[in-house]
Design a protein around this motif. Sequence first.
Motif, PDB file in Angstrom:
ATOM      1  N   THR A   1       6.503 -25.955 -10.491  1.00 51.80           N
ATOM      2  CA  THR A   1       7.448 -25.446  -9.500  1.00 51.80           C
ATOM      3  C   THR A   1       7.821 -23.995  -9.817  1.00 51.80           C
ATOM      4  OG1 THR A   1       9.415 -26.150 -10.740  1.00 51.80           O
ATOM      5  CG2 THR A   1       8.444 -27.759  -9.193  1.00 51.80           C
ATOM      6  N   GLU A   2       8.249 -23.277  -8.797  1.00 54.70           N
ATOM      7  CA  GLU A   2       8.688 -21.892  -9.007  1.00 54.70           C
ATOM      8  C   GLU A   2       9.879 -21.828  -9.951  1.00 54.70           C
ATOM      9  OE1 GLU A   2       9.154 -19.350  -5.600  1.00 54.70           O
ATOM     10  OE2 GLU A   2       7.188 -19.903  -4.796  1.00 54.70           O
ATOM     11  N   LYS A   3      10.741 -22.816  -9.894  1.00 46.16           N
ATOM     12  CA  LYS A   3      11.933 -22.832 -10.755  1.00 46.16           C
ATOM     13  C   LYS A   3      11.528 -22.789 -12.229  1.00 46.16           C
ATOM     14  CE  LYS A   3      15.917 -25.702 -11.890  1.00 46.16           C
ATOM     15  NZ  LYS A   3      16.607 -26.975 -11.616  1.00 46.16           N
ATOM     16  N   ILE A   4      10.604 -23.642 -12.622  1.00 45.57           N
ATOM     17  CA  ILE A   4      10.183 -23.685 -14.028  1.00 45.57           C
ATOM     18  C   ILE A   4       9.352 -22.457 -14.384  1.00 45.57           C
ATOM     19  CG2 ILE A   4       8.800 -24.950 -15.743  1.00 45.57           C
ATOM     20  CD1 ILE A   4      11.557 -26.227 -15.001  1.00 45.57           C
ATOM     21  N   GLN A   5       8.476 -22.021 -13.501  1.00 44.26           N
ATOM     22  CA  GLN A   5       7.667 -20.838 -13.791  1.00 44.26           C
ATOM     23  C   GLN A   5       8.545 -19.591 -13.925  1.00 44.26           C
ATOM     24  OE1 GLN A   5       4.454 -20.930 -14.772  1.00 44.26           O
ATOM     25  NE2 GLN A   5       4.790 -23.137 -14.623  1.00 44.26           N
ATOM     26  N   LEU A   6       9.613 -19.513 -13.138  1.00 39.32           N
ATOM     27  CA  LEU A   6      10.548 -18.396 -13.266  1.00 39.32           C
ATOM     28  C   LEU A   6      11.221 -18.429 -14.639  1.00 39.32           C
ATOM     29  CD1 LEU A   6      11.992 -15.940 -12.106  1.00 39.32           C
ATOM     30  CD2 LEU A   6      13.670 -17.511 -11.092  1.00 39.32           C
ATOM     31  N   ARG A   7      11.637 -19.603 -15.071  1.00 41.50           N
ATOM     32  CA  ARG A   7      12.245 -19.736 -16.407  1.00 41.50           C
ATOM     33  C   ARG A   7      11.263 -19.306 -17.492  1.00 41.50           C
ATOM     34  NH1 ARG A   7      14.944 -25.643 -16.284  1.00 41.50           N
ATOM     35  NH2 ARG A   7      16.452 -25.259 -14.633  1.00 41.50           N
TER      36      ARG A   7
ATOM     37  N   VAL B   1       6.419 -14.749  -9.892  1.00 41.14           N
ATOM     38  CA  VAL B   1       6.627 -16.198  -9.951  1.00 41.14           C
ATOM     39  C   VAL B   1       5.820 -16.958  -8.900  1.00 41.14           C
ATOM     40  CG1 VAL B   1       8.739 -16.269  -8.523  1.00 41.14           C
ATOM     41  CG2 VAL B   1       8.325 -18.023 -10.280  1.00 41.14           C
ATOM     42  N   ARG B   2       5.729 -16.455  -7.699  1.00 45.59           N
ATOM     43  CA  ARG B   2       4.988 -17.178  -6.647  1.00 45.59           C
ATOM     44  C   ARG B   2       3.501 -17.264  -7.004  1.00 45.59           C
ATOM     45  NH1 ARG B   2       7.191 -15.712  -1.874  1.00 45.59           N
ATOM     46  NH2 ARG B   2       8.178 -17.735  -1.799  1.00 45.59           N
TER      47      ARG B   2
ATOM     48  N   THR C   1       2.995 -19.619  -9.986  1.00 46.71           N
ATOM     49  CA  THR C   1       3.123 -21.024  -9.591  1.00 46.71           C
ATOM     50  C   THR C   1       1.868 -21.485  -8.859  1.00 46.71           C
ATOM     51  OG1 THR C   1       5.522 -20.748  -9.437  1.00 46.71           O
ATOM     52  CG2 THR C   1       4.583 -22.697  -8.370  1.00 46.71           C
TER      53      THR C   1
ATOM     54  N   GLU D   1       9.518 -11.198 -13.011  1.00 48.66           N
ATOM     55  CA  GLU D   1      10.058 -12.230 -12.127  1.00 48.66           C
ATOM     56  C   GLU D   1       9.369 -12.243 -10.766  1.00 48.66           C
ATOM     57  OE1 GLU D   1      14.330 -12.078 -11.940  1.00 48.66           O
ATOM     58  OE2 GLU D   1      14.541 -12.466 -14.094  1.00 48.66           O
TER      59      GLU D   1
ATOM     60  N   GLU E   1       7.540 -31.097 -12.711  1.00 48.65           N
ATOM     61  CA  GLU E   1       8.464 -29.958 -12.568  1.00 48.65           C
ATOM     62  C   GLU E   1       7.832 -28.650 -13.038  1.00 48.65           C
ATOM     63  OE1 GLU E   1       9.946 -32.554 -15.177  1.00 48.65           O
ATOM     64  OE2 GLU E   1       9.604 -33.603 -13.300  1.00 48.65           O
TER      65      GLU E   1
END
Length: 181
Positions: A46-52, A19-20, A23, A16, A43
Amino acid sequence: MVFLNGEQCFLRTLQEEDVRQMTELVRRNKAYWSIYEPLHPSEYYTEKIQLRKIQESIRQMQMRREYSFGIFLRESQQLIGHISIYSIKRLPFSSAFVGYSLDEQQAGKGIATEAVELICRFAFEEIGIHRLEAYVSPKNVGSVRVLEKAKFEQEGLLKQLLYVNGTWEDHYMYALLEDVY
């Protein structure tokens, strides 16, 4: 966490905390990577999707279905690509696919070949896979060269295999067997 050490790079399963960097990597290579693979919706970058995606890769690894690694430069520890073993099938097949993408700035330096060789060793020696397969666009001369340097053999051409940015694209099927490795 799995760590595979090479001369120019090392592979480490993504966490995790990556993620930065991940991304930034996908954003920086959006145009370059979209030449041979489908362009993703906004999308995706984005960090949100890469984190997922990282979280899902961790779950898949825990179930021994997939292993996703970051490709990091040894000296700077910068994330410069990703590589994975996926679609792992157990006996009677004992096979999997390998896929990879490398930062445009690092292409042509032998890093992708080293990363593929590291992950092949892991697949054969640690996971116990008998056969690794890879699809590659005939237009992607650099990736064809990577696979051939890593001892993969071309087994055929798959017509209209992948829908890439409005066009059905043919892909070569390459494979490497554990006794050839």
